[in-house]
Design an enzyme around this catalytic site. Structure first.
Site, short mmCIF file in Angstrom:
data_model
loop_
_atom_site.label_atom_id
_atom_site.label_comp_id
_atom_site.label_asym_id
_atom_site.label_seq_id
_atom_site.Cartn_x
_atom_site.Cartn_y
_atom_site.Cartn_z
N LYS A 22 45.96 24.67 -9.86
CA LYS A 22 47.26 24.02 -9.66
C LYS A 22 47.44 22.94 -10.72
O LYS A 22 46.46 22.46 -11.32
CB LYS A 22 47.38 23.40 -8.26
CG LYS A 22 46.34 22.30 -7.92
CD LYS A 22 46.68 20.91 -8.38
CE LYS A 22 45.59 19.90 -8.00
NZ LYS A 22 45.59 18.68 -8.80
N ASP A 151 43.41 18.51 -1.04
CA ASP A 151 44.20 19.48 -1.82
C ASP A 151 44.02 20.92 -1.33
O ASP A 151 44.70 21.82 -1.82
CB ASP A 151 43.73 19.48 -3.29
CG ASP A 151 44.26 18.30 -4.06
OD1 ASP A 151 45.06 17.52 -3.49
OD2 ASP A 151 43.88 18.14 -5.23
O1 C5P Z 1 39.93 14.83 0.06
P1 C5P Z 1 39.04 14.85 -1.14
O2 C5P Z 1 37.60 15.08 -0.78
O3 C5P Z 1 39.52 15.80 -2.20
O4 C5P Z 1 39.10 13.39 -1.79
C1 C5P Z 1 38.29 13.01 -2.88
C2 C5P Z 1 38.32 11.50 -3.07
O5 C5P Z 1 39.63 11.04 -3.32
C3 C5P Z 1 37.84 10.72 -1.88
O6 C5P Z 1 36.98 9.72 -2.40
C4 C5P Z 1 39.06 10.08 -1.25
O7 C5P Z 1 38.75 8.80 -0.80
C5 C5P Z 1 40.04 10.00 -2.41
N1 C5P Z 1 41.41 10.29 -1.98
C6 C5P Z 1 42.25 9.22 -1.64
N2 C5P Z 1 43.53 9.49 -1.23
C7 C5P Z 1 43.99 10.78 -1.17
C8 C5P Z 1 43.15 11.87 -1.52
C9 C5P Z 1 41.86 11.57 -1.92
O8 C5P Z 1 41.87 8.06 -1.71
N3 C5P Z 1 45.25 10.98 -0.76
#
Ligand code: C5P
Length: 309
Positions: A22, A151
């Site tokens: 994406k 995502d």
């Molecule tokens: O959800 P995911 O594992 O992809 O997130 C990766 C990192 O990005 C995490 O450290 C999370 O704290 C941060 N994040 C965030 N806000 C979001 C998505 C992700 O702070 N909306």
């Protein structure tokens, strides 16, 4: 039906999933929430660059073989750290299925803002469901997907969508016309967690957040184009530290090669620019000056394509 019986029935099947990358046509990061995540307003777009996942049934358990080109070595996590195995075990905990031997042919550059790991996780949920003849409702798959990453629900859904909340609250959008783009991937990488910390330190998430959110919410009513999405900007471009000048140089070189509205995707470090209609991709590639890896892609829908043989 027991897991063993299901594995028996699936024995003759091989399922192949094309798990697509994406880009974020626009990405506004908002304030940090009490749960540590950040509010987002983003326009996701599936593109044609894809990893290939192959699933063959096993009576029980999961194995994962990863193949990637030599430039990716080290960047693709092995074992349980890989989202593919986490997604497989999540499926096993929630449905009666047997195991699988899984092969991942990695083509999407890892840790570059192109959602490769999320695409692989989504492809695993869908691929195992197909291998074992399950048809879970989309809402159930999305609920599992969000447990694997913010995502991943979009990667299950695919196409063009507005993402709100952590990025998991999705509203499908209509893309007015398909487009082609060139993605440029630098050799340097950015840690997403560090990028969010920098946004907090610089208070960038507070700048015009309300206006950006309203702009994004209003988009749902009309068809969007690649360029309208770009008006949201990308907050991560402000939080690059001493890499800022590298990105500025890359965006300038992309523009000089003939690409329109070049911008970073996700938390970087990949950037992409739109190929204006009728412009030759070959000429743009030949005009580009730099050692970044380039990929010509098309906007695509859905998030993955599944074939059974
Ligand atoms: O959800 P995911 O594992 O992809 O997130 C990766 C990192 O990005 C995490 O450290 C999370 O704290 C941060 N994040 C965030 N806000 C979001 C998505 C992700 O702070 N909306």
């Amino acid at each position: 039906m027991s897991a063993r019986a299901r594995a028996g029935r699936a024995a003759w099947r091989t399922v192949r999933v094309e798990a697509r990358a994406k880009v974020n046509l626009g990405l506004a990061v908002g304030p940090r929430r009490p749960d540590g995540y950040h509010e987002l307003a983003t326009i996701f777009q599936t593109v044609s660059l894809a990893d290939q996942l192959t699933f063959r049934p096993l009576r029980s358990g999961f194995t994962l073989q990863v193949r990637s080109d030599s430039r990716q070595v080290g960047a693709v996590p092995r074992g349980r750290a890989n989202l593919v195995l986490r997604a497989a075990h999540l499926m096993r905990e929630n449905f009666v299925i047997g195991g699988a031997a899984i092969r991942l042919d990695k083509r999407i550059p890892a840790a570059s803002g192109l959602g490769g790991a999320s695409a692989d996780a989504a492809g695993t949920l869908l691929g195992l469901a197909r291998l074992y003849g399950l048809r879970p409702p989309m809402a159930r798959l999305l609920e599992l997907a969000v447990r694997l990453g913010a995502d991943v629900p979009f990667a299950v859904l695919g196409g063009t969508a507005l993402g709100l909340g952590r990025g998991e609250r999705l509203e499908p959008l209509r893309l007015q016309r398909p487009f082609r783009a060139v993605i440029a991937v630098p050799h340097w990488r950015i840690s997403t967690a560090l990028a969010f910390r920098r946004i907090d330190a610089g208070k960038y998430g507070l700048t015009a957040w309300g206006a950006k959110l309203r702009f994004a919410q209003a988009l749902g009513r009309d068809e969007v184009t690649a360029l309208i999405g770009r008006r949201l900007g990308n907050t991560f471009e402000l939080a690059l530290g001493n890499r800022k000048r590298h990105l500025a140089s890359l965006l300038e070189r992309m523009s000089a090669a003939g690409l329109q509205d070049s911008r970073m995707t996700g938390s970087g470090s990949a950037a992409f620019g739109i190929l204006p209609a009728g412009r030759s991709a070959k000429i743009v590639l030949s005009r580009f000056v730099g050692d970044e890896r380039l990929y010509v892609v098309r906007s695509a829908s859905p998030g993955s394509r599944i074939a059974v043989s």
